[in-house]
Write a protein that holds these residues in place. Structure first.
Motif, PDB file in Angstrom:
ATOM      1  N   HIS A 163       0.880  -1.169   0.000  1.00 15.01           N
ATOM      2  CA  HIS A 163       0.000   0.000   0.000  1.00 15.01           C
ATOM      3  C   HIS A 163       0.915   1.215   0.000  1.00 15.01           C
ATOM      4  O   HIS A 163       1.618   1.467   0.987  1.00 15.01           O
ATOM      5  N   LYS A 164       0.952   1.904  -1.129  1.00 15.13           N
ATOM      6  CA  LYS A 164       1.862   3.044  -1.316  1.00 15.13           C
ATOM      7  C   LYS A 164       3.290   2.606  -0.983  1.00 15.13           C
ATOM      8  O   LYS A 164       3.807   1.700  -1.611  1.00 15.13           O
ATOM      9  N   HIS A 165       3.917   3.197   0.006  1.00 14.31           N
ATOM     10  CA  HIS A 165       5.309   2.866   0.349  1.00 14.31           C
ATOM     11  C   HIS A 165       5.409   1.812   1.455  1.00 14.31           C
ATOM     12  O   HIS A 165       6.508   1.484   1.895  1.00 14.31           O
ATOM     13  N   LEU A 166       4.288   1.286   1.889  1.00 18.01           N
ATOM     14  CA  LEU A 166       4.268   0.292   2.964  1.00 18.01           C
ATOM     15  C   LEU A 166       4.183  -1.117   2.379  1.00 18.01           C
ATOM     16  O   LEU A 166       3.579  -1.313   1.325  1.00 18.01           O
ATOM     17  N   GLU A 167       4.778  -2.092   3.072  1.00 16.21           N
ATOM     18  CA  GLU A 167       4.741  -3.467   2.586  1.00 16.21           C
ATOM     19  C   GLU A 167       4.616  -4.445   3.748  1.00 16.21           C
ATOM     20  O   GLU A 167       5.161  -4.234   4.824  1.00 16.21           O
ATOM     21  N   ILE A 168       3.878  -5.501   3.482  1.00 17.16           N
ATOM     22  CA  ILE A 168       3.787  -6.633   4.404  1.00 17.16           C
ATOM     23  C   ILE A 168       4.338  -7.838   3.660  1.00 17.16           C
ATOM     24  O   ILE A 168       3.897  -8.143   2.552  1.00 17.16           O
ATOM     25  N   ASP A 169       5.304  -8.534   4.279  1.00 22.40           N
ATOM     26  CA  ASP A 169       5.945  -9.661   3.595  1.00 22.40           C
ATOM     27  C   ASP A 169       4.955 -10.786   3.313  1.00 22.40           C
ATOM     28  O   ASP A 169       4.849 -11.249   2.183  1.00 22.40           O
ATOM     29  N   ILE A 170       4.255 -11.257   4.347  1.00 22.92           N
ATOM     30  CA  ILE A 170       3.297 -12.355   4.173  1.00 22.92           C
ATOM     31  C   ILE A 170       2.045 -12.057   4.990  1.00 22.92           C
ATOM     32  O   ILE A 170       2.130 -11.684   6.158  1.00 22.92           O
ATOM     33  N   ILE A 171       0.900 -12.231   4.351  1.00 21.33           N
ATOM     34  CA  ILE A 171      -0.385 -12.150   5.046  1.00 21.33           C
ATOM     35  C   ILE A 171      -1.016 -13.530   4.924  1.00 21.33           C
ATOM     36  O   ILE A 171      -1.145 -14.069   3.822  1.00 21.33           O
ATOM     37  N   ALA A 172      -1.366 -14.109   6.072  1.00 15.92           N
ATOM     38  CA  ALA A 172      -1.882 -15.472   6.083  1.00 15.92           C
ATOM     39  C   ALA A 172      -3.041 -15.590   7.059  1.00 15.92           C
ATOM     40  O   ALA A 172      -3.257 -14.722   7.898  1.00 15.92           O
ATOM     41  N   GLN A 173      -3.761 -16.685   6.928  1.00 15.13           N
ATOM     42  CA  GLN A 173      -4.843 -17.017   7.859  1.00 15.13           C
ATOM     43  C   GLN A 173      -4.409 -18.234   8.654  1.00 15.13           C
ATOM     44  O   GLN A 173      -3.960 -19.225   8.086  1.00 15.13           O
ATOM     45  N   ASP A 174      -4.515 -18.135   9.977  1.00 20.79           N
ATOM     46  CA  ASP A 174      -4.215 -19.247  10.878  1.00 20.79           C
ATOM     47  C   ASP A 174      -5.399 -19.378  11.818  1.00 20.79           C
ATOM     48  O   ASP A 174      -5.486 -18.665  12.815  1.00 20.79           O
ATOM     49  N   GLY A 175      -6.331 -20.261  11.470  1.00 17.80           N
ATOM     50  CA  GLY A 175      -7.545 -20.379  12.274  1.00 17.80           C
ATOM     51  C   GLY A 175      -8.302 -19.076  12.268  1.00 17.80           C
ATOM     52  O   GLY A 175      -8.584 -18.516  11.209  1.00 17.80           O
ATOM     53  N   GLU A 176      -8.583 -18.541  13.460  1.00 16.93           N
ATOM     54  CA  GLU A 176      -9.345 -17.293  13.544  1.00 16.93           C
ATOM     55  C   GLU A 176      -8.463 -16.058  13.392  1.00 16.93           C
ATOM     56  O   GLU A 176      -8.949 -14.937  13.397  1.00 16.93           O
ATOM     57  N   PHE A 177      -7.145 -16.235  13.251  1.00 16.18           N
ATOM     58  CA  PHE A 177      -6.230 -15.098  13.179  1.00 16.18           C
ATOM     59  C   PHE A 177      -5.830 -14.748  11.755  1.00 16.18           C
ATOM     60  O   PHE A 177      -5.504 -15.630  10.955  1.00 16.18           O
ATOM     61  N   LEU A 178      -5.830 -13.437  11.475  1.00 13.01           N
ATOM     62  CA  LEU A 178      -5.145 -12.914  10.309  1.00 13.01           C
ATOM     63  C   LEU A 178      -3.719 -12.677  10.786  1.00 13.01           C
ATOM     64  O   LEU A 178      -3.501 -11.953  11.766  1.00 13.01           O
TER      65      LEU A 178
END
Length: 119
Positions: A33-48
């Motif tokens: 998002h613009k100049h921001l980055e997240i390496d990995i986004i995952a789902q683990d059960g009820e958690f993002l």
């Protein structure tokens, strides 16, 4: 491609496979998002799970996870906030670090590595 970028990209690929092996559903890799980055986004059960990956050739200057500074954490939190808004996320959010030391071939998964005032 500079060596540090190659090391980082390879580490992200290893971390993605590692998390898949734990049963995580990988939603995005290198989400921006613009100049921001997240390496990995995952789902683990009820958690993002918002995951920062740190890869180092060796631990001569410290373990990889020690390089996730407060400033870096704040950037990740801001990026996560944007992701939550854009994707109408309603689940709990957790911030993890996957630390990879290439000299020892060690992968360490640190759950709840840091916190934010997000859902």
């Amino acid at each position: 491609m500079p060596q540090t970028l190659q090391t980082g990209k390879k580490g992200e690929e290893e971390a993605t496979g590692f998390l898949r092996g734990l049963g995580y559903k990988i939603l995005h890799v290198n989400w921006r998002h613009k100049h921001l980055e997240i390496d990995i986004i995952a789902q683990d059960g009820e958690f993002l799970v918002i995951t920062e990956v740190k890869t180092r050739k060796n631990a001569d200057f410290g373990e990889p996870e020690t390089f996730v500074t407060k400033k870096k954490q704040q950037k990740i939190i801001r990026a996560a906030h944007q992701y939550i808004i854009q994707h109408a996320v309603e689940s709990e959010v957790r911030f993890d670090i996957v630390s990879i030391n290439n000299s020892t071939k060690q992968i360490e998964h640190i759950k709840r590595a840091f916190y934010a005032g997000l859902r």
